[in-house]
Design a protein around this motif. Structure first.
Motif, PDB file in Angstrom:
ATOM      1  N   TRP A 124       8.798  17.093  14.157  1.00 50.33           N
ATOM      2  CA  TRP A 124       9.233  15.748  13.818  1.00 50.33           C
ATOM      3  C   TRP A 124      10.398  15.840  12.843  1.00 50.33           C
ATOM      4  O   TRP A 124      10.545  16.816  12.094  1.00 50.33           O
ATOM      5  CB  TRP A 124       8.092  14.976  13.170  1.00 50.33           C
ATOM      6  N   THR A 125      11.214  14.795  12.835  1.00 48.82           N
ATOM      7  CA  THR A 125      12.265  14.718  11.839  1.00 48.82           C
ATOM      8  C   THR A 125      11.633  14.587  10.459  1.00 48.82           C
ATOM      9  O   THR A 125      10.664  13.863  10.280  1.00 48.82           O
ATOM     10  CB  THR A 125      13.165  13.491  12.113  1.00 48.82           C
ATOM     11  N   GLY A 126      12.183  15.292   9.475  1.00 49.49           N
ATOM     12  CA  GLY A 126      11.673  15.189   8.115  1.00 49.49           C
ATOM     13  C   GLY A 126      12.253  13.984   7.419  1.00 49.49           C
ATOM     14  O   GLY A 126      13.464  13.885   7.224  1.00 49.49           O
ATOM     15  N   GLY A 127      11.413  13.043   7.039  1.00 52.16           N
ATOM     16  CA  GLY A 127      11.865  11.841   6.353  1.00 52.16           C
ATOM     17  C   GLY A 127      11.729  11.987   4.850  1.00 52.16           C
ATOM     18  O   GLY A 127      11.862  13.082   4.291  1.00 52.16           O
ATOM     19  N   ILE A 128      11.447  10.877   4.175  1.00 50.52           N
ATOM     20  CA  ILE A 128      11.296  10.866   2.726  1.00 50.52           C
ATOM     21  C   ILE A 128      10.198  11.846   2.312  1.00 50.52           C
ATOM     22  O   ILE A 128       9.111  11.840   2.873  1.00 50.52           O
ATOM     23  CB  ILE A 128      10.955   9.437   2.254  1.00 50.52           C
TER      24      ILE A 128
ATOM     25  N   PHE B  84       5.147   5.661 -11.813  1.00 50.08           N
ATOM     26  CA  PHE B  84       4.430   4.537 -12.424  1.00 50.08           C
ATOM     27  C   PHE B  84       5.330   3.675 -13.306  1.00 50.08           C
ATOM     28  O   PHE B  84       4.874   3.063 -14.273  1.00 50.08           O
ATOM     29  CB  PHE B  84       3.217   5.031 -13.194  1.00 50.08           C
ATOM     30  N   ALA B  85       6.622   3.607 -12.943  1.00 49.15           N
ATOM     31  CA  ALA B  85       7.531   2.722 -13.670  1.00 49.15           C
ATOM     32  C   ALA B  85       7.338   1.275 -13.252  1.00 49.15           C
ATOM     33  O   ALA B  85       7.613   0.359 -14.032  1.00 49.15           O
ATOM     34  CB  ALA B  85       8.977   3.153 -13.435  1.00 49.15           C
ATOM     35  N   LYS B  86       6.895   1.057 -12.004  1.00 46.80           N
ATOM     36  CA  LYS B  86       6.611  -0.298 -11.537  1.00 46.80           C
ATOM     37  C   LYS B  86       5.434  -0.242 -10.580  1.00 46.80           C
ATOM     38  O   LYS B  86       5.082   0.820 -10.060  1.00 46.80           O
ATOM     39  CB  LYS B  86       7.827  -0.920 -10.862  1.00 46.80           C
ATOM     40  N   SER B  87       4.841  -1.399 -10.320  1.00 43.76           N
ATOM     41  CA  SER B  87       3.618  -1.439  -9.527  1.00 43.76           C
ATOM     42  C   SER B  87       3.882  -1.085  -8.073  1.00 43.76           C
ATOM     43  O   SER B  87       4.848  -1.557  -7.466  1.00 43.76           O
ATOM     44  CB  SER B  87       2.982  -2.828  -9.598  1.00 43.76           C
ATOM     45  N   GLY B  88       3.007  -0.248  -7.537  1.00 44.99           N
ATOM     46  CA  GLY B  88       3.046   0.078  -6.116  1.00 44.99           C
ATOM     47  C   GLY B  88       1.835  -0.451  -5.379  1.00 44.99           C
ATOM     48  O   GLY B  88       1.576  -0.046  -4.238  1.00 44.99           O
ATOM     49  N   LEU B  89       1.088  -1.374  -6.017  1.00 44.55           N
ATOM     50  CA  LEU B  89      -0.100  -1.926  -5.370  1.00 44.55           C
ATOM     51  C   LEU B  89       0.290  -2.720  -4.125  1.00 44.55           C
ATOM     52  O   LEU B  89       1.187  -3.571  -4.170  1.00 44.55           O
ATOM     53  CB  LEU B  89      -0.867  -2.840  -6.325  1.00 44.55           C
ATOM     54  N   GLY B  90      -0.386  -2.426  -3.030  1.00 47.66           N
ATOM     55  CA  GLY B  90      -0.143  -3.130  -1.787  1.00 47.66           C
ATOM     56  C   GLY B  90       0.759  -2.391  -0.828  1.00 47.66           C
ATOM     57  O   GLY B  90       0.772  -2.690   0.365  1.00 47.66           O
ATOM     58  N   THR B  91       1.548  -1.446  -1.328  1.00 50.70           N
ATOM     59  CA  THR B  91       2.361  -0.596  -0.454  1.00 50.70           C
ATOM     60  C   THR B  91       1.920   0.851  -0.631  1.00 50.70           C
ATOM     61  O   THR B  91       1.293   1.439   0.231  1.00 50.70           O
ATOM     62  CB  THR B  91       3.859  -0.763  -0.761  1.00 50.70           C
ATOM     63  N   ARG B  92       2.267   1.419  -1.805  1.00 52.80           N
ATOM     64  CA  ARG B  92       1.918   2.815  -2.054  1.00 52.80           C
ATOM     65  C   ARG B  92       0.429   2.998  -2.363  1.00 52.80           C
ATOM     66  O   ARG B  92      -0.194   3.965  -1.926  1.00 52.80           O
ATOM     67  CB  ARG B  92       2.761   3.331  -3.228  1.00 52.80           C
ATOM     68  N   TRP B  93      -0.147   2.083  -3.114  1.00 48.57           N
ATOM     69  CA  TRP B  93      -1.534   2.205  -3.548  1.00 48.57           C
ATOM     70  C   TRP B  93      -2.337   0.961  -3.172  1.00 48.57           C
ATOM     71  O   TRP B  93      -1.795  -0.135  -3.054  1.00 48.57           O
ATOM     72  CB  TRP B  93      -1.618   2.353  -5.082  1.00 48.57           C
TER      73      TRP B  93
ATOM     74  N   PRO C 213       8.235  -1.146   4.775  1.00 53.52           N
ATOM     75  CA  PRO C 213       7.248  -2.138   4.317  1.00 53.52           C
ATOM     76  C   PRO C 213       7.894  -3.386   3.748  1.00 53.52           C
ATOM     77  O   PRO C 213       8.896  -3.306   3.040  1.00 53.52           O
ATOM     78  CB  PRO C 213       6.453  -1.378   3.256  1.00 53.52           C
ATOM     79  N   VAL C 214       7.315  -4.541   4.076  1.00 47.44           N
ATOM     80  CA  VAL C 214       7.712  -5.810   3.492  1.00 47.44           C
ATOM     81  C   VAL C 214       6.837  -6.097   2.282  1.00 47.44           C
ATOM     82  O   VAL C 214       7.323  -6.464   1.216  1.00 47.44           O
ATOM     83  CB  VAL C 214       7.589  -6.949   4.527  1.00 47.44           C
TER      84      VAL C 214
ATOM     85  N   PHE D 170       8.374   5.093   3.082  1.00 46.29           N
ATOM     86  CA  PHE D 170       8.636   4.959   1.653  1.00 46.29           C
ATOM     87  C   PHE D 170       8.091   6.188   0.942  1.00 46.29           C
ATOM     88  O   PHE D 170       7.250   6.908   1.471  1.00 46.29           O
ATOM     89  CB  PHE D 170       7.988   3.689   1.090  1.00 46.29           C
ATOM     90  N   ALA D 171       8.596   6.428  -0.260  1.00 51.86           N
ATOM     91  CA  ALA D 171       8.134   7.565  -1.059  1.00 51.86           C
ATOM     92  C   ALA D 171       6.708   7.326  -1.525  1.00 51.86           C
ATOM     93  O   ALA D 171       6.363   6.228  -1.970  1.00 51.86           O
ATOM     94  CB  ALA D 171       9.054   7.779  -2.248  1.00 51.86           C
ATOM     95  N   ARG D 172       5.885   8.355  -1.427  1.00 54.59           N
ATOM     96  CA  ARG D 172       4.497   8.248  -1.882  1.00 54.59           C
ATOM     97  C   ARG D 172       4.318   8.805  -3.294  1.00 54.59           C
ATOM     98  O   ARG D 172       3.325   8.528  -3.939  1.00 54.59           O
ATOM     99  CB  ARG D 172       3.571   8.933  -0.876  1.00 54.59           C
ATOM    100  N   SER D 173       5.286   9.578  -3.771  1.00 51.44           N
ATOM    101  CA  SER D 173       5.270   9.978  -5.176  1.00 51.44           C
ATOM    102  C   SER D 173       5.462   8.746  -6.053  1.00 51.44           C
ATOM    103  O   SER D 173       6.057   7.756  -5.626  1.00 51.44           O
ATOM    104  CB  SER D 173       6.385  10.991  -5.456  1.00 51.44           C
TER     105      SER D 173
END
Length: 546
Positions: free
Chosen positions: A45-49, A369-378, A109-110, A363-366
């Motif tokens: 597969w192509t390597g993405g983020i 914690f500078a801003k909330s990732g609730l609902g997308t990342r976490w 992601p929206v 999207f990046a999964r790293s």
């Protein structure tokens, strides 16, 4: 198994394909060429983020999955030149993450449509009617709830914009049925088709029922000697093309044997029937466990911007059921008789990419914690309403308030992954009387990982604390790392995030899957905190591995 290897032998064959391709170029190849393509070792597969696998190969072809990881029961909405999609989110809160694409292959992601948990949320239907968006949602009883129906209820949320804000959930009063599929009949009325061939008429505004639930459809029956999990007529998705309404369903059971789940179709000139079964049924089915994708079903048919059609559905990856049911895209072609056929085969090979503009994928999964990732990342797993207040940010850290006595009742923070191999690490610091750490979490009965309480390290295996006493230092701040290398999981820990001590135990985790637990989830990285204190997490890092 050749179809599961990631060599580059297919590259020469791709290079030999003419620059100008007919709509179904690979499907039109000779039988010999097609057979060779299916069984040749496929490219990576192509390597993405962060090295995450990406379907778009960058050469006019794509390779499934289009969204890697546990994103099942896709519901796809075509809105002009834009496509939107959402999936089952189960116990995740926030839930119902909406994705956007212009080409059906690259998705960004929206944001989440469902802020508070309803329970186990699955098989939604995302639609647009007039100038409003609707998501029809079945849910099962939540572990924290009381007095709810023991099986399922159907709710709806709506919004003037796909970006929200979405309304609070509205109970439609439909119990004991799942998998709503919205359609507008030739009579101008709105209907929800449901599991088991049921249907109910909706009010004009789509937020109430307008009549009884009735049986209107008997699904196509496969031969009794086929190896499936159960008949399970479910997942109705409807669309209108030409003179016909098409009803696409899933039968055979979504888990169980690799050959179980399948896609069937029927059509009618009226939304009231009678329904004629497709002579090509099943439209798609895994016929052998030698194929790359198992238990394929729950399809939405969607027209591309160039008039070509595709099906979006889910399937388990051969050898990697622990990743859950991943989102797959397959081309279909229309016959002169007005039926459609699947043309992608077992999906182990690259396929011609649909038309449309390619956007950023994933999207990046790293997380710093500078801003909330609730609902997308976490998301929180199995949380009660208003429990998002357990999560706070500040000083470059995410602080998670303790809950429960162990990972099983802690409502951990989880995130999806779709790579066959990956590396995750995080800094863990205890605040007060807490235990916290890093896990790979399937559900409250099956997880593994490490936790610290300031005095010792607790090792978790098989959904419980292990007998293993790892001689980790008795610190209140420690770096933890988990490497999942193609189902072989190794734990590490250290004091500075640079020098790592390998834990004394390795784990084989292919059995952490839906057929083991009878729970349609996946094995996911998770952060947990238990007890009366809290845990600060810093510098969560994710990296896909070859």
């Amino acid at each position: 198994m050749k179809t599961r290897r990631d060599a580059m032998k297919f590259a020469a064959g791709v290079a030999a394909i003419p620059a100008v391709l007919p709509p179904n170029a690979l499907a039109l190849a000779t039988a010999t060429e097609a057979n060779a393509a299916c069984h040749a070792d496929a490219p990576k597969w192509t390597g993405g983020i962060e090295g995450q696998r990406k379907a778009d190969l960058g050469n006019g072809f794509y390779r499934n999955p289009v969204i890697a990881g546990d994103y099942p029961d896709p519901s796809v909405l075509k809105d002009g030149d834009d496509y939107y999609m959402t999936h089952s989110s189960f116990e995740a809160s926030p839930g119902l993450l909406i994705w956007h694409s212009r080409d059906l292959v690259n998705w960004t992601p929206v944001g989440p449509a469902l802020r508070e948990p309803l329970g186990t949320v699955f098989a939604p239907d995302l639609v647009k009617h007039g100038d409003r968006y609707f998501i029809y949602i079945p849910f099962m009883r939540a572990p924290w709830s009381t007095g709810l129906a023991s099986f399922a209820n159907i709710y709806v949320i709506h919004a003037a914009s796909i970006d929200g804000p979405w309304s609070d959930p509205i109970d439609l009063g439909i119990g004991g049925l799942i998998d709503p599929g919205h359609v507008v009949g030739e009579d101008g009325h709105r209907y929800l088709f449901l599991s088991a061939g049921k249907r109910v008429r909706l009010s004009a505004d789509g937020v109430r029922t307008d009549g009884p639930v009735e049986t209107v459809y008997d699904g196509w029956r496969y031969p009794d000697d086929w190896i499936t999990e159960a008949y399970a007529l479910e997942g109705p998705k409807l669309f209108r093309r030409g003179d016909y309404f098409y009803l696409v369903s899933a039968v055979g059971g979504t888990g169980g044997p690799a050959t179980g789940h399948m896609i069937i179709a029927s059509r009618s000139r009226s939304i009231h029937g009678p329904w004629e079964h497709c002579p090509h049924n099943p439209i798609q089915r895994t016929r052998s466990d030698a194929e790359m994708w198992w238990s394929r079903g729950h399809a939405t048919c969607v027209e591309g911007t160039d008039g070509r059609w595709h099906m979006m559905y889910h399937g388990f990856e051969n050898g990697y059921r622990s990743l859950g049911r991943q989102t797959l895209l397959e081309p279909i072609e229309w016959t002169a008789e007005g039926w459609f056929k699947a043309t992608g085969g077992d999906l182990s090979r690259p396929l011609p990419k649909p038309a449309g503009r390619a956007g950023t994928h994933g999207f990046a999964r790293s997380d710093d914690f500078a801003k909330s990732g609730l609902g997308t990342r976490w998301s929180l797993h199995g949380s009660a309403p208003a429990e998002a207040g357990r999560v706070s940010l500040g000083g470059g850290a995410l602080t998670l308030a303790g809950k429960g006595t162990g990972p099983q009742d802690s409502s951990p923070l989880i995130q999806q992954v779709g790579d066959r191999a990956y590396d995750v690490s995080v800094e863990v610091e205890l605040v007060g009387a807490a235990t916290g750490g890093l896990l790979l979490f399937f559900n409250d009965r099956l997880f593994l990982g490490m936790g610290i309480d300031g005095q010792k390290m607790v090792t978790y295996r098989g959904g419980k604390p292990s007998y293993w006493a790892e001689p980790a230092p008795p610190l209140r701040r420690l770096f933890l790392r988990i490497v999942n290398d193609h189902q072989i999981v190794t734990f590490y820990y250290g004091t500075d995030g640079k020098a790592w001590i390998r834990h004394g135990v390795r784990n084989e985790v292919s059995g952490y899957n839906a057929n083991t637990t009878d729970d349609l989830l996946s094995l996911r990285p998770a952060l947990f905190a238990t007890g009366g204190g809290s845990v600060r997490f810093r510098r969560f890092a994710y990296k896909a591995r070859a």
